[in-house]
Design a protein around this motif. Structure first.
Motif, PDB file in Angstrom:
ATOM      1  N   ALA A 243       0.827  -1.208   0.000  1.00 33.74           N
ATOM      2  CA  ALA A 243       0.000   0.000   0.000  1.00 33.74           C
ATOM      3  C   ALA A 243       0.863   1.260   0.000  1.00 33.74           C
ATOM      4  N   GLY A 244       2.072   1.168   0.558  1.00 29.20           N
ATOM      5  CA  GLY A 244       2.942   2.327   0.615  1.00 29.20           C
ATOM      6  C   GLY A 244       3.475   2.766  -0.732  1.00 29.20           C
ATOM      7  N   LEU A 245       3.332   1.918  -1.752  1.00 26.36           N
ATOM      8  CA  LEU A 245       3.814   2.280  -3.087  1.00 26.36           C
ATOM      9  C   LEU A 245       2.849   3.216  -3.810  1.00 26.36           C
ATOM     10  N   TYR A 246       1.567   3.194  -3.446  1.00 24.00           N
ATOM     11  CA  TYR A 246       0.590   4.032  -4.137  1.00 24.00           C
ATOM     12  C   TYR A 246       0.861   5.532  -3.924  1.00 24.00           C
ATOM     13  N   PRO A 247       1.118   5.998  -2.686  1.00 26.01           N
ATOM     14  CA  PRO A 247       1.447   7.420  -2.525  1.00 26.01           C
ATOM     15  C   PRO A 247       2.693   7.830  -3.309  1.00 26.01           C
ATOM     16  N   ILE A 248       3.698   6.954  -3.321  1.00 26.71           N
ATOM     17  CA  ILE A 248       4.923   7.273  -4.059  1.00 26.71           C
ATOM     18  C   ILE A 248       4.623   7.390  -5.549  1.00 26.71           C
ATOM     19  N   ALA A 249       3.787   6.496  -6.065  1.00 28.37           N
ATOM     20  CA  ALA A 249       3.441   6.529  -7.488  1.00 28.37           C
ATOM     21  C   ALA A 249       2.676   7.804  -7.837  1.00 28.37           C
ATOM     22  N   VAL A 250       1.768   8.225  -6.972  1.00 26.98           N
ATOM     23  CA  VAL A 250       0.994   9.437  -7.245  1.00 26.98           C
ATOM     24  C   VAL A 250       1.911  10.656  -7.298  1.00 26.98           C
ATOM     25  N   VAL A 251       2.800  10.784  -6.315  1.00 21.44           N
ATOM     26  CA  VAL A 251       3.750  11.898  -6.338  1.00 21.44           C
ATOM     27  C   VAL A 251       4.636  11.807  -7.579  1.00 21.44           C
ATOM     28  N   GLY A 252       5.003  10.579  -7.957  1.00 14.27           N
ATOM     29  CA  GLY A 252       5.800  10.402  -9.164  1.00 14.27           C
ATOM     30  C   GLY A 252       5.095  10.911 -10.409  1.00 14.27           C
ATOM     31  N   PHE A 253       3.788  10.695 -10.515  1.00 12.88           N
ATOM     32  CA  PHE A 253       3.041  11.182 -11.680  1.00 12.88           C
ATOM     33  C   PHE A 253       2.976  12.714 -11.693  1.00 12.88           C
ATOM     34  N   THR A 254       2.878  13.360 -10.533  1.00 17.80           N
ATOM     35  CA  THR A 254       2.858  14.829 -10.512  1.00 17.80           C
ATOM     36  C   THR A 254       4.222  15.406 -10.909  1.00 17.80           C
ATOM     37  N   VAL A 255       5.292  14.778 -10.443  1.00 17.88           N
ATOM     38  CA  VAL A 255       6.628  15.223 -10.850  1.00 17.88           C
ATOM     39  C   VAL A 255       6.837  14.968 -12.345  1.00 17.88           C
TER      40      VAL A 255
END
Length: 501
Positions: A218-230
């Motif tokens: 589950a901790g990978l989803y927040p990282i992925a979302v921030v990755g898409f904004t960057v």
């Protein structure tokens, strides 16, 4: 590790912990936390502990990185239902309002401070952007109508994009071949339009991918979302469009999508934005030279008064002509246009490009931000009351993983009913949960409902149980007992072997 790295980690950790503690302290005093962070940077700098830092280019780069995170968090937490009605007003404030503000401030400082037109317009451009971090942190503590809050937050998220472009154009004027005004206008329109399109593309791609991805943690989803904004920022910059606008648009799309682990995503983005704010403000405090600030006070006060009493009210009035914004709301929008770290970061652009007079511009902007942020943020609540724009109690979205359950000293437990479990067929009241615990929600076949005492559990059910800290252990023991013995568990010494354990 080397001794130098150990000392740097020690100082960095200490500053971070002091900054986190300062949030609670500043909230109690009603002082914006960004001022505390700036003060920390000044204390660490040449006038305090003696740390000398004068790398303007590094500050500009790190400042832009921090703004990406801060703007992304603002987009992720913006609700489309409240943003949509004010989108036209926010867009007008971020374009027409910015032009009006630049012209008014430029004319005033040109006449009163005897600055050349290029530098005078740079003053206006740098100060025309409201600060996302200051607006988000301050407005969310006030009880205001959602329409006003959404307009101010959307403006602060969108207006960075055109302002950065204008500051770059003014800073490079004279260093490059001059283009006609219509060319610059078309270039500005291209960068904003394509930046928005890139943001839409990144947001839709992120929504599609994350809805269908089965990530192992589950901790990978927040990282992925921030990755898409960057990714949105980088893609926009690569095609010479506005990366900041792309970040905000992508954040709004992702934040309003039904993504897995949405609350964890918002919590992670909030923490990352706080870290970015702390690092950004401390870095800007390090960069400033307090010995030069005394000569910047008078220009800062003159420029600030021109901005607060002339430029901002006029830009709001012109922008509101096509929208139904009454006079009281216009006055509050004028007073609530907070300036924070963004103008200071923007002031590093002409400084890094060696524009004549840029050092005086940076010092004046720093002093202005400190004085007027303290003045405006400290009086927003009373201004809202006097203008009659205080809203009745509004329901707020809460995140169960964080503060509310902690304040109630309670925990949220999740229980699954797998194949073969003795929980299947048991009524909710037969769980015999202790005082302080209750089954609050049952998810069955993808549909959630609040159970009654006679609700019979079935295989595949997922239960959410709220238990106070004192009742949690007993709740877990009773649930384990029922899962082993079914409804007969009470006959084994009132959950005997489980209680004995």
């Amino acid at each position: 590790m080397t001794p130098g790295l150990d000392v740097a980690l020690l100082v960095g950790a200490a500053v971070l912990l002091v900054a986190v503690g300062a949030v609670r302290f500043s909230t109690r005093l009603g002082v914006p936390s960004l001022l505390v962070y700036l003060a920390l940077g000044v204390l660490l700098g040449e006038a305090g502990l003696g740390i000398r830092f004068d790398d303007v280019e590094l500050t500009r780069v790190l400042g832009f990185c921090a703004l990406i995170v801060i703007i992304a968090e603002g987009g992720l937490t913006a609700r489309w239902s409240t943003l949509r009605p004010v989108l036209g007003l926010a867009a007008t404030l971020s374009t027409v309002g910015v032009v009006v503000s630049i012209v008014v401030v430029g004319v005033v400082v040109h006449l009163l401070l005897d600055l050349d037109w290029r530098l005078a317009l740079l003053y206006g451009a740098v100060l025309s952007s409201t600060d996302a971090a200051a607006v988000f942190a301050t407005l969310r503590r006030l009880r205001l109508p959602p329409r006003l809050v959404a307009a101010l937050e959307a403006e602060s998220g969108v207006n960075d994009a055109p302002v950065v472009l204008v500051v770059l154009l003014l800073s490079r004027a004279g260093a490059e071949a001059a283009h006609p005004w219509w060319y610059e206008a078309l270039l500005l329109g291209y960068e904003l339009g394509v930046g928005a399109a890139v943001g839409v593309g990144a947001g839709l791609a992120g929504r599609y991918a994350l809805r269908r991805a089965a990530l192992p943690s589950a901790g990978l989803y927040p990282i992925a979302v921030v990755g898409f904004t960057v990714l949105a920022y980088a893609a926009g910059s690569v095609v010479h469009a506005s990366g900041f606008l792309a970040v905000y648009v992508a954040g709004v799309l992702l934040g309003n999508s039904r993504l897995p682990h949405r609350q964890a995503i918002l919590g992670f983005a909030d923490g990352l934005a706080w870290l970015a704010q702390i690092g950004l403000f401390v870095l800007l405090g390090l960069l400033v030279s307090p010995s030069r600030l005394d000569t910047a006070v008078l220009p800062a006060v003159i420029t600030g008064l021109a901005l607060l009493l002339l430029a901002r009210p006029l830009s709001v009035a012109v922008s509101a002509l096509a929208f139904r914004v009454n006079l009281r709301e216009q006055l509050f929008l004028s007073w609530a246009g907070l300036r924070g770290a963004v103008p200071v970061v923007l002031a590093t652009i002409p400084l890094s490009l060696h524009v004549p007079g840029a050092d005086r511009l940076f010092d004046a902007v720093f002093v202005l931000v400190v004085i007027f942020t303290l003045l405006q943020a400290g009086t927003l609540a009373s201004a809202a009351r006097r203008l009659g724009v205080i809203a009745p109690a509004e329901p707020n979205e809460i995140m169960l993983e964080t503060a509310p359950l902690e304040r109630m000293r309670a925990d949220l437990l999740q229980l699954e009913v797998p194949d073969g479990s003795r929980l299947a067929g048991v009524h909710v009241d037969e769980l015999r949960l202790p005082v302080g615990a209750a089954v609050t929600l049952v998810l069955r076949d993808g549909v959630g409902f609040v159970p009654g005492a006679d609700t019979r559990l079935k295989v595949g059910d997922s239960l959410l149980i709220v238990a106070t800290a004192g009742a949690r252990d007993e709740t877990e023991r009773r649930l384990r007992a029922v899962s082993r013995r079914g409804r007969l568990a009470r006959w084994f010494g009132e959950y005997g072997e489980e209680t004995a354990r």
